[in-house]
Write an enzyme that holds these catalytic residues in place. Structure first.
Site, PDB file in Angstrom:
ATOM      1  N   CYS A  56       0.846  -1.190   0.000  1.00 38.84           N
ATOM      2  CA  CYS A  56       0.000   0.000   0.000  1.00 38.84           C
ATOM      3  C   CYS A  56       0.882   1.241   0.000  1.00 38.84           C
ATOM      4  CB  CYS A  56      -0.884  -0.022   1.249  1.00 38.84           C
ATOM      5  SG  CYS A  56      -1.976   1.388   1.411  1.00 38.84           S
ATOM      6  N   HIS A  94      -9.019  -3.836  -2.419  1.00 37.32           N
ATOM      7  CA  HIS A  94      -8.034  -3.113  -1.596  1.00 37.32           C
ATOM      8  C   HIS A  94      -8.383  -1.624  -1.546  1.00 37.32           C
ATOM      9  CE1 HIS A  94      -3.795  -2.350  -0.141  1.00 37.32           C
ATOM     10  NE2 HIS A  94      -4.139  -1.151  -0.576  1.00 37.32           N
ATOM     11  N   GLU A  95      -8.664  -1.032  -2.709  1.00 31.98           N
ATOM     12  CA  GLU A  95      -8.989   0.404  -2.751  1.00 31.98           C
ATOM     13  C   GLU A  95     -10.342   0.683  -2.100  1.00 31.98           C
ATOM     14  OE1 GLU A  95      -6.637   2.396  -3.351  1.00 31.98           O
ATOM     15  OE2 GLU A  95      -5.345   0.819  -4.129  1.00 31.98           O
ATOM     16  N   HIS A 142     -10.162   1.172   1.510  1.00 28.73           N
ATOM     17  CA  HIS A 142      -9.733   2.524   1.918  1.00 28.73           C
ATOM     18  C   HIS A 142     -10.923   3.457   2.142  1.00 28.73           C
ATOM     19  CE1 HIS A 142      -5.401   2.566   2.000  1.00 28.73           C
ATOM     20  NE2 HIS A 142      -5.320   1.986   0.815  1.00 28.73           N
TER      21      HIS A 142
END
Length: 196
Positions: free
Chosen positions: A105, A147-148, A151
């Site tokens: 990351c 993954h994004e 966030h």
């Protein structure tokens, strides 16, 4: 314009991001700046909270994986021209047997760990023109999106590690938040000592 990437430990990375509408001020400029920032840091995805903006926006460019020999030819082909903006995304479904892949990351530089995720997702989102889409993605593309997406939900990949792994990384993570790390791109460290 390249923006500083917010480092581990900043509260913005723990906030559930806010939905926006098409009147969000200077959205096109923010998206352009985020792409430039991501490419400058040699990333494949970047979420708005990583540049200090707590809105439901992230972007992905999987093209670096088009030559990855660890992927099947089919997955390489999917990555070849996969570049998208996701606004107000909502994952509707995650399916399949979890598989491990080594993730990193931009907000947590120099740490890579195996993370288990499901291989197929169905996601609803708006693109940069505020056209609504519902799409299903598989494999590495799905993983980058997951993954994004984490966030904008205030989740980091390190949250998905075992208790033991987290304990082993504790000092490294603390050093990242203090700026005690060599990194080749601009960053903003929440716990860096101010120079007098």
């Amino acid at each position: 314009m390249i923006l500083p990437i917010v480092a581990y430990g900043d509260p913005v990375l723990r906030k559930k991001a806010t939905a926006i509408n098409q009147d969000y001020p200077k959205l096109d400029a923010l998206i352009d700046n985020m792409f430039e920032t991501m490419y400058g840091a040699r990333g494949i995805g970047l979420a708005a909270p990583q540049v200090g903006v707590a809105i439901r926006l992230f972007l992905v460019d999987a093209t670096p994986f088009e030559d990855d020999e660890d992927l099947s030819e089919e997955e390489q082909a999917l990555c070849a021209d996969f570049k998208k903006v996701f606004i107000n995304a909502n994952i509707l479904e995650e399916e399949g047997d979890e598989w491990a892949f080594n993730e990193g990351c931009l907000s947590i530089p120099n740490i890579n760990e195996d993370v288990f995720r499901q291989p197929t997702i169905t996601i609803e989102y708006y693109d940069e023109n505020f056209v609504k889409h519902t799409d299903t993605f598989d494999g590495i593309v799905a993983r980058i999106i997951q993954h994004e997406y984490d966030h904008i939900e205030g989740i980091l990949f390190t949250d998905k590690l075992s208790v033991l792994k987290k304990r082993l990384l504790k000092t490294k993570l603390a050093n990242i938040s203090k700026g005690k790390i060599d990194v080749s791109y601009r960053m903003k460290f929440p716990n860096a000592k101010k120079k007098r």
